[in-house]
Design a protein around this motif. Structure first.
Motif, PDB file in Angstrom:
ATOM      1  N   LEU A   4      36.391  46.361  38.921  1.00 59.28           N
ATOM      2  CA  LEU A   4      35.528  45.845  39.981  1.00 59.28           C
ATOM      3  C   LEU A   4      34.203  45.435  39.348  1.00 59.28           C
ATOM      4  O   LEU A   4      33.532  46.268  38.726  1.00 59.28           O
ATOM      5  N   ALA A   5      33.821  44.176  39.495  1.00 66.35           N
ATOM      6  CA  ALA A   5      32.626  43.685  38.815  1.00 66.35           C
ATOM      7  C   ALA A   5      31.592  43.193  39.825  1.00 66.35           C
ATOM      8  O   ALA A   5      31.882  42.333  40.655  1.00 66.35           O
ATOM      9  N   ALA A   6      30.398  43.745  39.737  1.00 72.44           N
ATOM     10  CA  ALA A   6      29.309  43.307  40.604  1.00 72.44           C
ATOM     11  C   ALA A   6      28.775  41.970  40.132  1.00 72.44           C
ATOM     12  O   ALA A   6      28.576  41.755  38.935  1.00 72.44           O
ATOM     13  N   THR A   7      28.550  41.063  41.067  1.00 70.04           N
ATOM     14  CA  THR A   7      28.023  39.737  40.745  1.00 70.04           C
ATOM     15  C   THR A   7      26.630  39.576  41.352  1.00 70.04           C
ATOM     16  O   THR A   7      26.258  40.301  42.274  1.00 70.04           O
ATOM     17  N   PRO A   8      25.825  38.634  40.855  1.00 71.84           N
ATOM     18  CA  PRO A   8      24.474  38.442  41.377  1.00 71.84           C
ATOM     19  C   PRO A   8      24.462  38.204  42.895  1.00 71.84           C
ATOM     20  O   PRO A   8      25.346  37.529  43.423  1.00 71.84           O
ATOM     21  N   ILE A   9      23.458  38.752  43.560  1.00 73.47           N
ATOM     22  CA  ILE A   9      23.313  38.526  45.001  1.00 73.47           C
ATOM     23  C   ILE A   9      22.440  37.301  45.279  1.00 73.47           C
ATOM     24  O   ILE A   9      22.234  36.939  46.437  1.00 73.47           O
ATOM     25  N   LEU A  19      29.406  41.726  32.635  1.00 72.03           N
ATOM     26  CA  LEU A  19      30.066  40.792  33.546  1.00 72.03           C
ATOM     27  C   LEU A  19      30.419  39.506  32.803  1.00 72.03           C
ATOM     28  O   LEU A  19      31.545  38.999  32.930  1.00 72.03           O
ATOM     29  N   VAL A  20      29.482  38.975  32.032  1.00 68.44           N
ATOM     30  CA  VAL A  20      29.747  37.739  31.283  1.00 68.44           C
ATOM     31  C   VAL A  20      30.899  37.949  30.303  1.00 68.44           C
ATOM     32  O   VAL A  20      31.813  37.113  30.207  1.00 68.44           O
ATOM     33  N   LEU A  77      40.470  41.564  36.877  1.00 65.98           N
ATOM     34  CA  LEU A  77      39.049  41.532  37.212  1.00 65.98           C
ATOM     35  C   LEU A  77      38.912  41.144  38.684  1.00 65.98           C
ATOM     36  O   LEU A  77      39.481  40.136  39.114  1.00 65.98           O
ATOM     37  N   VAL A  78      38.169  41.932  39.445  1.00 65.62           N
ATOM     38  CA  VAL A  78      38.018  41.701  40.883  1.00 65.62           C
ATOM     39  C   VAL A  78      36.558  41.386  41.189  1.00 65.62           C
ATOM     40  O   VAL A  78      35.650  42.155  40.819  1.00 65.62           O
ATOM     41  N   LEU A  79      36.332  40.254  41.874  1.00 67.16           N
ATOM     42  CA  LEU A  79      34.982  39.803  42.206  1.00 67.16           C
ATOM     43  C   LEU A  79      34.870  39.514  43.697  1.00 67.16           C
ATOM     44  O   LEU A  79      35.802  38.986  44.303  1.00 67.16           O
ATOM     45  N   SER A  80      33.723  39.826  44.272  1.00 70.22           N
ATOM     46  CA  SER A  80      33.390  39.312  45.599  1.00 70.22           C
ATOM     47  C   SER A  80      32.366  38.198  45.401  1.00 70.22           C
ATOM     48  O   SER A  80      31.935  37.930  44.282  1.00 70.22           O
ATOM     49  N   ASP A  81      31.975  37.545  46.475  1.00 70.61           N
ATOM     50  CA  ASP A  81      31.040  36.417  46.329  1.00 70.61           C
ATOM     51  C   ASP A  81      29.681  36.866  45.813  1.00 70.61           C
ATOM     52  O   ASP A  81      28.999  36.116  45.110  1.00 70.61           O
TER      53      ASP A  81
END
Length: 272
Positions: A4-9, A19-20, A77-81
């Motif tokens: 589970l990878a946190a992406t920029p808000i 993440l990169v 790898l799992v990403l949300s928006d």
């Protein structure tokens, strides 16, 4: 395993090195919106072209088993928006299925609108609860807030711009007009704004129209903070939404500490 990878808000500069690297090395990515993920990768200068699988609220239940089996053979790898998957975003069903199947789940921590809003709100951070998006139907939303009125932890909500004013009005009615709160808008973005005040003040401000991604942070209740007239209003709101008067009085009494009998009699008098 499942990652589970946190992406920029908002600000791409908040993307972590991990993440990169994960995006550069991923063979398969499950994404809330594959187009958003493609834009993220382009913005971060990632040239890798992994297999992209859509994983959103409408298909997660059907796809979870398939993805868990895929993760037995390769990293997924799992990403949300934006932010951390599973937190008001898809992913919970997948993680639950993976845990039940014995598949490893790990996370790449990073940006979170919940803790960012909490941190800048100026309200107590030692104990808090995240309530996600309030219910859309006014009656259900008022009932939800009535149940939370006596909560002593700081509360964090997400809300859409179109419903912000009505939600703040309902919060003021349930929690009291003077309860301190903050509206955090467009966090980490160019037009970031943190507006602090009472719920009544914020509701009046929001009535003029607000844009952007929004988090609401509300201070917790003090013991017996809910004034008796406000408690009576909560009883009447519950009755208006279909509850029986006696049951509504008992529910609000349990939440506020006021006498169920006195609330019943006061509400009965108001109703005439």
């Amino acid at each position: 395993m499942i990652i589970l990878a946190a992406t920029p808000i908002g600000n791409l500069g908040d993307a972590s090195r991990r993440l990169v690297e994960a995006l550069e090395n991923a063979a398969v990515v499950a994404a809330e919106d594959t187009r958003t993920t493609q834009r993220l990768m382009a913005g971060l200068g990632v040239a890798n072209r992994p297999r992209l699988i859509a994983l959103h609220d409408h298909n997660e239940k059907d796809r979870a088993a398939e993805l868990v089996e895929l993760a037995r053979e390769d990293d997924l790898l799992v990403l949300s928006d934006a932010g951390m998957p599973t937190v008001s975003d898809p992913g919970y069903g997948l993680v639950a299925a993976a845990a039940a199947a014995g598949v490893t789940v790990t996370a790449l921590p990073g940006p979170s609108a919940v803790v960012t809003a909490l941190a800048v709100s100026g309200l107590p951070t030692d104990r808090f609860a995240f309530e996600g998006f309030p219910r859309r139907k006014p009656g259900e939303r008022r009932r939800m807030f009535a149940e939370l009125a006596a909560e002593q932890r700081t509360l964090v909500f997400f809300e859409s711009p179109s419903r912000l004013a009505s939600t703040l009005d309902d919060l003021a009615a349930a929690f009291g007009a003077d309860r301190p709160a903050a509206v955090c808008r467009e966090l980490t973005k160019l037009h970031e704004e943190v507006r602090r005040g009472t719920l009544a003040e914020l509701a009046a401000w929001a009535a003029e129209g607000v844009r952007g991604e929004i988090a609401i942070v509300v201070g917790g209740a003090s013991a017996r903070e809910v004034a008796f007239p406000d408690a009576v209003t909560q009883v009447l709101e519950l009755v208006r939404d279909g509850a029986r008067l006696k049951a509504a009085a008992a529910e609000v009494a349990a939440l506020t500490g006021h006498s169920s009998r006195e609330l019943y009699q006061a509400a009965l008098a108001v109703r005439g």
